[in-house]
Design a protein around this motif. Structure first.
Motif, short mmCIF file in Angstrom:
data_model
loop_
_atom_site.label_atom_id
_atom_site.label_comp_id
_atom_site.label_asym_id
_atom_site.label_seq_id
_atom_site.Cartn_x
_atom_site.Cartn_y
_atom_site.Cartn_z
N ARG A 11 -0.79 -1.68 -14.58
CA ARG A 11 -1.21 -3.04 -14.08
C ARG A 11 -2.69 -3.28 -14.36
NH1 ARG A 11 0.70 -5.18 -8.17
NH2 ARG A 11 -0.39 -3.10 -7.39
N ASN A 15 -5.14 -1.76 -8.77
CA ASN A 15 -5.76 -0.81 -7.89
C ASN A 15 -6.43 0.36 -8.51
OD1 ASN A 15 -5.25 -2.63 -5.40
ND2 ASN A 15 -3.36 -1.92 -5.58
N ILE A 84 0.78 6.05 -7.42
CA ILE A 84 1.86 6.91 -7.16
C ILE A 84 3.14 6.14 -7.47
CG2 ILE A 84 2.98 8.05 -5.22
CD1 ILE A 84 0.37 8.56 -4.07
N PHE A 86 7.27 6.49 -7.32
CA PHE A 86 8.32 7.50 -7.02
C PHE A 86 7.88 8.84 -6.63
CE2 PHE A 86 10.74 3.99 -8.39
CZ PHE A 86 12.09 3.99 -7.95
N VAL A 128 -3.46 6.20 -6.00
CA VAL A 128 -3.37 4.85 -5.01
C VAL A 128 -1.91 4.78 -4.92
CG1 VAL A 128 -3.98 2.55 -4.48
CG2 VAL A 128 -5.14 3.78 -6.30
N VAL A 164 -1.82 0.85 0.11
CA VAL A 164 -2.64 0.28 -0.91
C VAL A 164 -1.91 -0.20 -1.90
CG1 VAL A 164 -4.63 -0.26 -2.64
CG2 VAL A 164 -5.15 1.18 -0.54
C1 LIG Z 1 7.88 1.80 -9.93
C2 LIG Z 1 7.10 1.67 -8.68
C3 LIG Z 1 7.17 2.87 -7.69
C4 LIG Z 1 6.42 2.97 -6.56
N1 LIG Z 1 6.54 4.26 -5.76
C5 LIG Z 1 5.76 4.43 -4.96
C6 LIG Z 1 5.71 5.44 -4.32
O1 LIG Z 1 6.71 6.48 -4.32
N2 LIG Z 1 4.91 6.03 -3.05
C7 LIG Z 1 3.87 4.83 -2.79
O2 LIG Z 1 2.94 5.11 -1.95
N3 LIG Z 1 3.68 3.79 -3.62
C8 LIG Z 1 4.86 3.41 -4.62
N4 LIG Z 1 4.40 2.36 -5.29
C9 LIG Z 1 3.74 1.36 -4.87
C10 LIG Z 1 2.11 1.60 -5.90
O3 LIG Z 1 1.75 3.04 -5.86
C11 LIG Z 1 1.04 0.52 -5.38
O4 LIG Z 1 1.48 -0.69 -5.57
C12 LIG Z 1 -0.15 0.76 -6.17
O5 LIG Z 1 -1.30 0.11 -5.58
C13 LIG Z 1 -0.18 0.10 -7.54
O6 LIG Z 1 -1.52 0.54 -8.19
P1 LIG Z 1 -1.80 -0.30 -9.43
O7 LIG Z 1 -2.33 -1.54 -8.90
O8 LIG Z 1 -3.14 0.38 -10.17
O9 LIG Z 1 -0.77 -0.38 -10.34
C14 LIG Z 1 5.27 1.95 -6.54
C15 LIG Z 1 5.27 0.80 -7.40
C16 LIG Z 1 5.89 0.83 -8.21
C17 LIG Z 1 5.84 -0.50 -9.18
#
Ligand SMILES: Cc1cc2nc3c(=O)[nH]c(=O)nc-3n(C[C@H](O)[C@H](O)[C@H](O)COP(=O)(O)O)c2cc1C
Length: 191
Positions: A11, A15, A84, A86, A128, A164
Motif C-alpha cells: 500500500r 502506515n 502484519i 496473517f 504495523v 492501526v
Molecule cells: C492480507 C492482509 C492480512 C492482514 N492480516 C493482519 C493480521 O494478521 N494482523 C493484524 O494485526 N493486521 C492484519 N492486517 C491489517 C494490516 O496490518 C493493517 O491494515 C496495516 O495498517 C497495513 O499497513 P500498510 O498501510 O502499510 O499496508 C492485514 C491486512 C491485509 C491486507
C-alpha cells in the motif's frame, strides 16, 4: 554510514511507508547514505529451494535481488518495515527474506559470514498491524530475527504498532511517528 531500508507494504503511502519515511527523515538529518527498496515494485521471485546456493552462497535466480544482495553486503544499518499480514511479515518482505537463504548458505555451510565494516551492523524492525493481537508481532519478530542473524546483524530493535488499520491511521497514533523518528536517530548513533 550506509543504511539500507526495505519497505514491505503493497500500500503506497500507507502506515508502514509513513512510519518508515519518518525514520528515514530522521536518519537523513545526519547525512547518511540511504538506499530504499520498495519491495512491491521489484521483481523478486520466491526462493525455489533448488539448492543452487549451497556450494557457492550465490543465488542462481537473476532478478532484482541482485541489487539487494549487494546492498546487504555493503550496509551497516538495516531497516525492515512491514505490515502484519496473517500474523506475519507481508509476502513482499518474506520473499526477500527467503532469498537470503544464499547468505545462510554462505554463513553456515561455507563458514564465510559477511565481514564487519568500520561500524557494527545493527537493525530495526518496524511493524504495523490492524488488530490488537500481539501474536502478529511475535511471529514477524521470529522471522525478522532469523533474517537479521543470517545477514550478520547481531543486534536489532523492534517497534510494533497495533490497532492501526485504515490507510494513514498511523498519523493519529499518539506516539508512533515520534517513536519512529527517535528509532532512526538511535539506529545511526555511534556509541
Ligand atoms: C492480507 C492482509 C492480512 C492482514 N492480516 C493482519 C493480521 O494478521 N494482523 C493484524 O494485526 N493486521 C492484519 N492486517 C491489517 C494490516 O496490518 C493493517 O491494515 C496495516 O495498517 C497495513 O499497513 P500498510 O498501510 O502499510 O499496508 C492485514 C491486512 C491485509 C491486507
Amino acid at each position: 554510514m550506509r543504511v539500507v531500508a526495505f519497505h514491505g507494504s503493497p500500500r503506497a503511502e500507507g502506515n508502514t511507508e509513513l512510519l518508515l519515511k519518518e525514520t528515514l527523515r530522521a536518519i537523513g538529518e545526519s547525512a547518511h547514505d540511504i538506499q530504499l527498496f520498495t519491495l512491491n515494485l521489484m521483481n523478486i521471485r520466491p526462493c525455489q529451494d533448488c539448492g543452487g546456493c549451497e556450494k557457492t552462497g550465490v543465488c542462481v535466480i537473476d532478478d532484482d535481488m541482485g541489487d539487494i544482495y549487494d546492498a546487504i553486503r555493503k550496509a551497516e544499518r538495516f531497516i525492515l518495515a512491514s505490515p502484519i499480514f496473517f500474523f506475519g511479515l507481508s509476502a513482499q518482505a518474506k520473499a526477500m527474506v527467503d532469498r537470503c537463504q544464499a547468505f545462510w548458505c554462505e554463513k553456515y555451510l561455507l563458514k564465510k559470514a559477511i565481514p564487519q565494516g568500520p561500524h557494527e551492523r545493527k537493525g530495526l524492525l518496524l511493524l504495523v498491524g490492524g488488530m490488537k493481537r500481539e501474536i502478529g508481532i511475535q511471529c514477524s519478530e521470529a522471522t525478522a530475527a532469523a533474517f537479521f542473524r543470517t545477514i550478520s546483524v547481531p543486534e536489532h530493535r523492534t517497534l510494533g504498532f497495533l490497532g492501526v488499520d485504515a490507510k494513514g491511521a498511523v498519523l493519529e497514533h499518539p506516539t508512533a511517528l515520534r517513536d519512529a523518528c527517535q528509532a532512526g536517530k538511535d539506529l545511526v548513533a555511534v556509541s
